[in-house]
Enzyme design. Structure first.
Site, PDB file in Angstrom:
ATOM      1  N   CYS B  77       0.852  -1.198   0.000  1.00 45.05           N
ATOM      2  CA  CYS B  77       0.000   0.000   0.000  1.00 45.05           C
ATOM      3  C   CYS B  77       0.888   1.248   0.000  1.00 45.05           C
ATOM      4  O   CYS B  77       1.747   1.419   0.867  1.00 45.05           O
ATOM      5  CB  CYS B  77      -0.907   0.017   1.217  1.00 45.05           C
ATOM      6  SG  CYS B  77      -1.827   1.567   1.349  1.00 45.05           S
ATOM      7  N   ILE B  78       0.643   2.115  -0.961  1.00 43.58           N
ATOM      8  CA  ILE B  78       1.521   3.273  -1.127  1.00 43.58           C
ATOM      9  C   ILE B  78       1.401   4.246   0.051  1.00 43.58           C
ATOM     10  O   ILE B  78       2.417   4.756   0.542  1.00 43.58           O
ATOM     11  CB  ILE B  78       1.273   3.949  -2.495  1.00 43.58           C
ATOM     12  CG1 ILE B  78       2.307   5.047  -2.747  1.00 43.58           C
ATOM     13  CG2 ILE B  78      -0.134   4.491  -2.619  1.00 43.58           C
ATOM     14  CD1 ILE B  78       2.367   5.494  -4.191  1.00 43.58           C
TER      15      ILE B  78
END
Lengths: 119, 130
Positions: B77-78
């Site tokens: 997840c960025i």
């Protein structure tokens, strides 16, 4: 048919990024119009209480984001009655409308969803 | 059966080792991993900068090898990665940070990738949640 997901949020809003990160899963799924539910359990119920002063901890208050969830199509919001009672909270303590479930209701709720994420 | 495996706990946690062994068992059992998704402190297991003691399992390195060797779809997840300092070259440049540390095999992307994978999967199995 789209698969449904229940997100169970168990951390207090001041206990690190978990409350924010649980909410982000809900918001991301809402953007795809997926069938989602959000359950506040254990210390997660503190996210629902009124008059939080997040700024005193140099944090952002999530209350407005939670109140906006129905605008994003997410109106399946639940809270565990036992978690409220253990913390001396009740319906009048809460900043937004959520369905209060007893323990039997929790089992039924969790069984209703295809996927469950607990954070 | 199609699995999505999500990891939420850091590389030094038992959950990170369990998730890795579970993922290996999924493939060994002839099943499919639609996607691996690292979120919360799980993103640290996709860092190339984790150093394990010589007599301990280097779980981050094992994950990287596992994802590359099996050509799996490994997503970090960025937002969770940025918050914890797990950056690829593009993000390091964007935020003017001195180094990128995302390990080989992984890519940074959004939470939509978790939902998209969950729609395709028979099972979403999470490790290291609360």
């Amino acid at each position: 048919m789209a698969r449904s997901m229940l997100i169970i949020s168990r951390q207090a809003p001041w206990a690190g990024p978990s409350a924010r990160e649980a909410l982000d899963i809900v918001l991301a799924g809402g953007a795809f119009e997926l069938p989602l539910g959000l359950l506040f359990l254990d210390d997660g119920v503190f996210q629902l209480t009124k008059a939080q002063q997040a700024a005193s901890l140099e944090q952002k208050d999530l209350t407005a984001n939670l109140q906006a969830l129905p605008l994003f199509g997410i109106d399946s919001l639940f809270v565990a009655r036992s978690s409220l009672t253990e913390r001396n909270l009740d319906e009048s303590s809460l900043a937004l409308p959520v369905e209060i479930l007893d323990d039997a209701g929790l089992s039924t709720l969790i069984n209703r969803y295809d996927h469950v994420i607990t954070i | 059966m199609k699995f999505v495996i999500a990891l939420f706990a850091p590389p030094h946690s038992p959950a990170a080792r369990r998730a890795l062994r579970f993922a290996e068992a999924v493939l060994a059992g002839g099943h499919e991993i639609v996607r691996l998704f690292f979120y919360q402190d799980g993103v640290h297991s996709a860092s190339a900068n984790v150093v394990a003691a010589q007599d301990e399992l280097d779980v981050a390195a094992e994950w990287s090898r596992f994802v590359s060797a099996n050509q799996l779809d490994g997503v970090v997840c960025i937002a969770a990665g940025l918050r914890r300092g797990v950056l690829d070259a593009g993000e390091a440049q964007r935020y003017q940070r001195p180094a990128a540390n995302l390990a080989a095999g992984w890519e940074l992307s959004g939470l939509g990738q978790l939902h998209e994978a969950a729609q395709q999967a028979d099972r979403l199995v999470c490790f290291g949640g609360q």
